[in-house]
Design an enzyme around this catalytic site. Structure first.
Site, PDB file in Angstrom:
ATOM      1  N   ALA A   1       0.838  -1.190   0.000  1.00  0.00           N
ATOM      2  CA  ALA A   1       0.000   0.000   0.000  1.00  0.00           C
ATOM      3  C   ALA A   1       0.879   1.248   0.000  1.00  0.00           C
ATOM      4  O   ALA A   1       2.094   1.179   0.224  1.00  0.00           O
ATOM      5  CB  ALA A   1      -0.905  -0.003   1.229  1.00  0.00           C
TER       6      ALA A   1
ATOM      7  N   GLY B   1      -0.169  -5.245   0.231  1.00  0.00           N
ATOM      8  CA  GLY B   1      -1.345  -5.139  -0.618  1.00  0.00           C
ATOM      9  C   GLY B   1      -1.132  -5.717  -1.998  1.00  0.00           C
ATOM     10  O   GLY B   1      -2.090  -6.156  -2.647  1.00  0.00           O
TER      11      GLY B   1
ATOM     12  N   GLU C   1      -1.730  -9.375  -1.573  1.00  0.00           N
ATOM     13  CA  GLU C   1      -3.168  -9.578  -1.405  1.00  0.00           C
ATOM     14  C   GLU C   1      -3.905  -9.435  -2.734  1.00  0.00           C
ATOM     15  O   GLU C   1      -4.862 -10.166  -3.011  1.00  0.00           O
ATOM     16  CB  GLU C   1      -3.706  -8.600  -0.374  1.00  0.00           C
ATOM     17  CG  GLU C   1      -3.223  -8.906   1.043  1.00  0.00           C
ATOM     18  CD  GLU C   1      -3.625  -7.861   2.052  1.00  0.00           C
ATOM     19  OE1 GLU C   1      -4.165  -8.234   3.103  1.00  0.00           O
ATOM     20  OE2 GLU C   1      -3.388  -6.661   1.806  1.00  0.00           O
TER      21      GLU C   1
ATOM     22  N   GLU D   1       3.400  -6.428   6.957  1.00  0.00           N
ATOM     23  CA  GLU D   1       2.672  -5.423   7.738  1.00  0.00           C
ATOM     24  C   GLU D   1       2.990  -5.448   9.223  1.00  0.00           C
ATOM     25  O   GLU D   1       2.982  -4.393   9.884  1.00  0.00           O
ATOM     26  CB  GLU D   1       1.160  -5.594   7.524  1.00  0.00           C
ATOM     27  CG  GLU D   1       0.646  -5.113   6.180  1.00  0.00           C
ATOM     28  CD  GLU D   1       0.709  -6.186   5.103  1.00  0.00           C
ATOM     29  OE1 GLU D   1       0.055  -6.015   4.063  1.00  0.00           O
ATOM     30  OE2 GLU D   1       1.428  -7.195   5.300  1.00  0.00           O
TER      31      GLU D   1
END
Length: 264
Positions: free
Chosen positions: A67, A113, A116, A136
């Protein structure tokens, strides 16, 4: 080529849409990328000429290095940050449940992200220099884009905990061993292999592929009895479709079938 949010580019050729994230240097998942990808996939779903989707990113440094952490300070302590979370999940769920086959080409760092996002695709092709992980925990947070749910379903709970709890990364070959990716290629060759796979998939019945995916996705979240019941319903449905008539007829007549001649 069509451009969405000035950051997501879509090229269509031979019934295959290639979606490229062009957000150098690390192609991070910021708000503009989320919006661009969502609109791109929505438009692709509406286009009946497109049968397969390839998702990749510009350059060789990163598929997506997570992210956009620069956005995180505005989230800290924000009681309404759930709107960002829901928007991201809207994108991830949309791709996860997309009725057309999706192939992610991991051509660099695939972290947070980015990992993911890749998990939402049907197939993942990783180039040999790729590093994959969910780091994370090192920021005092955890994967909030479905990583805690999709990764265990793919590689098992124990290995998923190892990756998420420690926050490390693995190379492409280890990812292949775990079943996290489907294939490892030499650097710069991932897209070539993805196009070969996409061309094969494009010759199959798009309608039947969508029903196969629906059956498998349903079964993953229900008991085997419920899954088999849904499979039977979809199996019946497929037998009423023109592609089944074409496929069976072609087999009996000893010729190659010609699918996708009728709208779904």
């Amino acid at each position: 080529m069509t451009n969405y949010s000035n950051i997501v580019e879509v090229t269509i050729e031979h019934h295959i849409a290639t979606v490229q994230i062009n957000h150098p240097p690390l192609n991070v998942l910021g708000k503009r990328v989320v919006e661009g990808l969502l609109v791109a996939f929505q438009q692709i779903e509406k286009n009946d000429t497109i049968r397969v989707v390839i998702l990749t990113s510009a350059g060789q440094k990163a598929f997506m290095a997570g992210a956009d952490i620069k956005e995180f300070p505005t989230w800290l302590g924000d009681k309404h940050m759930d709107r960002h979370i829901h928007r991201n999940h809207q994108l991830y769920n949309y791709i996860d449940q997309f009725p057309k086959p999706t192939i992610a080409v991991l051509n660099g760092l695939t972290l947070g992200g980015g990992c993911e996002l890749a998990l939402c695709c049907d197939f993942r092709i990783a180039e040999q220099h790729v590093k994959i992980g969910l780091p994370e925990i090192n920021l005092g947070i955890f994967p909030g884009g479905g990583g805690t749910q999709r990764l265990p379903r793919l590689i098992g709970m124990s290995k998923a905990k190892e990756l998420i709890f420690f926050g490390g990364s693995i190379d492409a070959q280890d990812a292949l061993t775990l079943g996290l990716v489907n294939k490892v290629t030499a650097s710069s060759e991932g897209l070539t292999y993805a196009k070969e796979w996409a061309e094969q998939l494009a010759t199959k019945s798009s309608y039947t592929l969508s029903k196969i995916k629906e059956a498998m996705m349903y079964g993953a979240d229900h008991s085997i009895e419920e899954g088999i019941q849904r499979e039977a319903e979809l199996f019946y449905d497929v037998f009423q479709h023109p592609d089944a008539f074409e496929g069976v007829g072609a087999f009996i007549e000893k010729r190659e079938p010609s699918f996708n001649q009728h709208k779904r």
